[in-house]
Write a protein that holds these residues in place. Sequence first.
Motif, PDB file in Angstrom:
ATOM      1  N   GLY A 184     -19.102  -6.779  -7.958  1.00 24.16           N
ATOM      2  CA  GLY A 184     -19.886  -5.565  -8.153  1.00 24.16           C
ATOM      3  C   GLY A 184     -19.785  -4.556  -7.037  1.00 24.16           C
ATOM      4  O   GLY A 184     -18.962  -4.677  -6.116  1.00 24.16           O
ATOM      5  N   ALA A 185     -20.631  -3.549  -7.097  1.00 28.62           N
ATOM      6  CA  ALA A 185     -20.656  -2.506  -6.070  1.00 28.62           C
ATOM      7  C   ALA A 185     -21.087  -3.076  -4.726  1.00 28.62           C
ATOM      8  O   ALA A 185     -20.591  -2.657  -3.674  1.00 28.62           O
ATOM      9  N   ALA A 186     -21.989  -4.059  -4.752  1.00 29.14           N
ATOM     10  CA  ALA A 186     -22.477  -4.636  -3.498  1.00 29.14           C
ATOM     11  C   ALA A 186     -21.353  -5.341  -2.741  1.00 29.14           C
ATOM     12  O   ALA A 186     -21.215  -5.195  -1.523  1.00 29.14           O
ATOM     13  N   GLY A 187     -20.530  -6.103  -3.472  1.00 27.29           N
ATOM     14  CA  GLY A 187     -19.404  -6.783  -2.844  1.00 27.29           C
ATOM     15  C   GLY A 187     -18.381  -5.808  -2.306  1.00 27.29           C
ATOM     16  O   GLY A 187     -17.825  -5.996  -1.225  1.00 27.29           O
ATOM     17  N   GLN A 188     -18.140  -4.720  -3.060  1.00 27.60           N
ATOM     18  CA  GLN A 188     -17.183  -3.718  -2.609  1.00 27.60           C
ATOM     19  C   GLN A 188     -17.674  -3.010  -1.357  1.00 27.60           C
ATOM     20  O   GLN A 188     -16.895  -2.700  -0.453  1.00 27.60           O
ATOM     21  N   LYS A 189     -18.967  -2.753  -1.301  1.00 30.11           N
ATOM     22  CA  LYS A 189     -19.522  -2.118  -0.106  1.00 30.11           C
ATOM     23  C   LYS A 189     -19.445  -3.044   1.104  1.00 30.11           C
ATOM     24  O   LYS A 189     -19.250  -2.588   2.231  1.00 30.11           O
ATOM     25  N   ARG A 190     -19.595  -4.365   0.864  1.00 31.50           N
ATOM     26  CA  ARG A 190     -19.431  -5.313   1.964  1.00 31.50           C
ATOM     27  C   ARG A 190     -18.013  -5.257   2.513  1.00 31.50           C
ATOM     28  O   ARG A 190     -17.798  -5.318   3.725  1.00 31.50           O
ATOM     29  N   LEU A 191     -17.028  -5.137   1.614  1.00 32.37           N
ATOM     30  CA  LEU A 191     -15.643  -5.009   2.070  1.00 32.37           C
ATOM     31  C   LEU A 191     -15.462  -3.735   2.887  1.00 32.37           C
ATOM     32  O   LEU A 191     -14.802  -3.742   3.933  1.00 32.37           O
ATOM     33  N   LYS A 192     -16.032  -2.649   2.402  1.00 28.43           N
ATOM     34  CA  LYS A 192     -15.845  -1.364   3.067  1.00 28.43           C
ATOM     35  C   LYS A 192     -16.408  -1.361   4.484  1.00 28.43           C
ATOM     36  O   LYS A 192     -15.874  -0.693   5.370  1.00 28.43           O
ATOM     37  N   GLN A 193     -17.469  -2.114   4.716  1.00 31.32           N
ATOM     38  CA  GLN A 193     -18.057  -2.124   6.047  1.00 31.32           C
ATOM     39  C   GLN A 193     -17.551  -3.289   6.910  1.00 31.32           C
ATOM     40  O   GLN A 193     -18.028  -3.503   8.013  1.00 31.32           O
ATOM     41  N   SER A 194     -16.548  -4.020   6.404  1.00 29.92           N
ATOM     42  CA  SER A 194     -16.005  -5.166   7.129  1.00 29.92           C
ATOM     43  C   SER A 194     -14.822  -4.779   8.009  1.00 29.92           C
ATOM     44  O   SER A 194     -14.097  -3.821   7.723  1.00 29.92           O
ATOM     45  N   THR A 195     -14.637  -5.569   9.071  1.00 31.66           N
ATOM     46  CA  THR A 195     -13.484  -5.445   9.945  1.00 31.66           C
ATOM     47  C   THR A 195     -12.745  -6.773   9.968  1.00 31.66           C
ATOM     48  O   THR A 195     -13.350  -7.819  10.220  1.00 31.66           O
ATOM     49  N   VAL A 196     -11.446  -6.739   9.680  1.00 33.45           N
ATOM     50  CA  VAL A 196     -10.625  -7.946   9.672  1.00 33.45           C
ATOM     51  C   VAL A 196      -9.559  -7.826  10.743  1.00 33.45           C
ATOM     52  O   VAL A 196      -8.855  -6.813  10.817  1.00 33.45           O
ATOM     53  N   PHE A 197      -9.458  -8.864  11.569  1.00 33.13           N
ATOM     54  CA  PHE A 197      -8.405  -8.919  12.580  1.00 33.13           C
ATOM     55  C   PHE A 197      -7.250  -9.743  12.024  1.00 33.13           C
ATOM     56  O   PHE A 197      -7.421 -10.905  11.666  1.00 33.13           O
ATOM     57  N   VAL A 198      -6.074  -9.127  11.925  1.00 29.26           N
ATOM     58  CA  VAL A 198      -4.882  -9.806  11.414  1.00 29.26           C
ATOM     59  C   VAL A 198      -3.880  -9.959  12.547  1.00 29.26           C
ATOM     60  O   VAL A 198      -3.403  -8.967  13.106  1.00 29.26           O
ATOM     61  N   ALA A 199      -3.583 -11.200  12.891  1.00 30.01           N
ATOM     62  CA  ALA A 199      -2.638 -11.499  13.965  1.00 30.01           C
ATOM     63  C   ALA A 199      -1.244 -11.642  13.373  1.00 30.01           C
ATOM     64  O   ALA A 199      -0.937 -12.626  12.709  1.00 30.01           O
ATOM     65  N   GLY A 200      -0.420 -10.617  13.574  1.00 29.37           N
ATOM     66  CA  GLY A 200       0.945 -10.644  13.073  1.00 29.37           C
ATOM     67  C   GLY A 200       1.141  -9.716  11.891  1.00 29.37           C
ATOM     68  O   GLY A 200       0.372  -9.741  10.933  1.00 29.37           O
ATOM     69  N   ALA A 201       2.192  -8.898  11.973  1.00 28.57           N
ATOM     70  CA  ALA A 201       2.523  -7.974  10.884  1.00 28.57           C
ATOM     71  C   ALA A 201       3.918  -8.283  10.360  1.00 28.57           C
ATOM     72  O   ALA A 201       4.723  -7.399  10.101  1.00 28.57           O
ATOM     73  N   GLY A 202       4.209  -9.591  10.225  1.00 23.05           N
ATOM     74  CA  GLY A 202       5.517 -10.034   9.781  1.00 23.05           C
ATOM     75  C   GLY A 202       5.502 -10.586   8.374  1.00 23.05           C
ATOM     76  O   GLY A 202       4.952  -9.982   7.462  1.00 23.05           O
ATOM     77  N   GLY A 203       6.094 -11.796   8.202  1.00 23.11           N
ATOM     78  CA  GLY A 203       6.233 -12.365   6.874  1.00 23.11           C
ATOM     79  C   GLY A 203       4.911 -12.657   6.190  1.00 23.11           C
ATOM     80  O   GLY A 203       4.716 -12.305   5.023  1.00 23.11           O
ATOM     81  N   LEU A 204       3.989 -13.310   6.885  1.00 26.61           N
ATOM     82  CA  LEU A 204       2.660 -13.551   6.335  1.00 26.61           C
ATOM     83  C   LEU A 204       1.783 -12.315   6.412  1.00 26.61           C
ATOM     84  O   LEU A 204       1.029 -12.003   5.487  1.00 26.61           O
ATOM     85  N   GLY A 205       1.871 -11.609   7.526  1.00 27.45           N
ATOM     86  CA  GLY A 205       1.036 -10.425   7.722  1.00 27.45           C
ATOM     87  C   GLY A 205       1.283  -9.343   6.688  1.00 27.45           C
ATOM     88  O   GLY A 205       0.354  -8.621   6.312  1.00 27.45           O
ATOM     89  N   SER A 206       2.514  -9.244   6.197  1.00 28.18           N
ATOM     90  CA  SER A 206       2.825  -8.187   5.225  1.00 28.18           C
ATOM     91  C   SER A 206       2.007  -8.315   3.941  1.00 28.18           C
ATOM     92  O   SER A 206       1.326  -7.363   3.537  1.00 28.18           O
ATOM     93  N   PRO A 207       2.029  -9.465   3.242  1.00 29.36           N
ATOM     94  CA  PRO A 207       1.190  -9.561   2.041  1.00 29.36           C
ATOM     95  C   PRO A 207      -0.301  -9.584   2.361  1.00 29.36           C
ATOM     96  O   PRO A 207      -1.099  -9.015   1.601  1.00 29.36           O
ATOM     97  N   VAL A 208      -0.680 -10.212   3.481  1.00 31.56           N
ATOM     98  CA  VAL A 208      -2.100 -10.227   3.852  1.00 31.56           C
ATOM     99  C   VAL A 208      -2.618  -8.808   4.020  1.00 31.56           C
ATOM    100  O   VAL A 208      -3.615  -8.398   3.418  1.00 31.56           O
ATOM    101  N   LEU A 209      -1.963  -8.040   4.846  1.00 30.68           N
ATOM    102  CA  LEU A 209      -2.404  -6.671   5.129  1.00 30.68           C
ATOM    103  C   LEU A 209      -2.340  -5.792   3.886  1.00 30.68           C
ATOM    104  O   LEU A 209      -3.235  -4.977   3.646  1.00 30.68           O
ATOM    105  N   THR A 210      -1.289  -5.959   3.100  1.00 31.69           N
ATOM    106  CA  THR A 210      -1.142  -5.149   1.886  1.00 31.69           C
ATOM    107  C   THR A 210      -2.313  -5.370   0.932  1.00 31.69           C
ATOM    108  O   THR A 210      -2.952  -4.417   0.460  1.00 31.69           O
ATOM    109  N   TYR A 211      -2.622  -6.631   0.651  1.00 36.64           N
ATOM    110  CA  TYR A 211      -3.666  -6.910  -0.335  1.00 36.64           C
ATOM    111  C   TYR A 211      -5.070  -6.654   0.203  1.00 36.64           C
ATOM    112  O   TYR A 211      -5.970  -6.308  -0.569  1.00 36.64           O
TER     113      TYR A 211
END
Length: 246
Positions: A25-52
């Motif tokens: 719902g809207a509540a879950g989407q708003k939680r995503l919008k106010q979240s911060t995610v730290f992604v270590a690595g922008a390579g093979g795994l980082g590419s699909p992680v960051l994209t999605y």
Amino acid sequence: MTTEIAMNENELKRYNRQMILEGWGAAGQKRLKQSTVFVAGAGGLGSPVLTYLAVAGVGTLRLCDFDTVDYSNLNRQILHNPARVNVPKALSAKQSLEALNEDIVVTALEEKITAENAEELVGGADIIVDCMDNFPTRFALNRVSVKHSIPYVFGAVWGLEGRLSVFHPPLTPCLNCVFPEGPPPEVFPIVGATPGVIGSMQALETLKCLTGVGEPLKNELLVWDGNTVSFSRFKMRKNPKCPTCG
């Protein structure tokens, strides 16, 4: 007083198909919008992680990678392209992600993660996603996870195989409980679809943790064998003598 998080018209259209998911719902989407995610690595795994995570609407992505794009990366690191060879991966990834979603904030950190700076780099992130290929860096991030009780989404790949779990001490074992020491460094075989599979699942586990939808993969290690397209799950237990969380 909590500030109300608003979504613009484009966001409401973009995220409609996930917002109609039960419990999101809207509540879950708003939680995503106010979240911060730290992604270590922008390579093979980082590419699909960051994209999605970007297209799902995670409000702030803090991506960290000190390496530069090389031709040998391009069979799997889909955030990059031949025109960006020798460009820092963090900057190349930021450019790709901002083109995918103009409504998120992407912070590119061109730093090598060490035991000394890991806590500062993670900052106030709500979750850590491990897209690395070496255990010294993983162990440094694990210590931050344990110290601040930050969920840690683990992914690893080799050839046509991958592993996945979500660590969240003290509710679960930590990475160091399950892997007392890492394997020696090596140049290992990898097919791009393998990190595509595991990275996509890492992104999904991250979204589940942030929205509260579904059951994150905690206290179990999932092993995927692409040779036979089979999944196995193994129970994990805390090590009372673990040097990190014991």
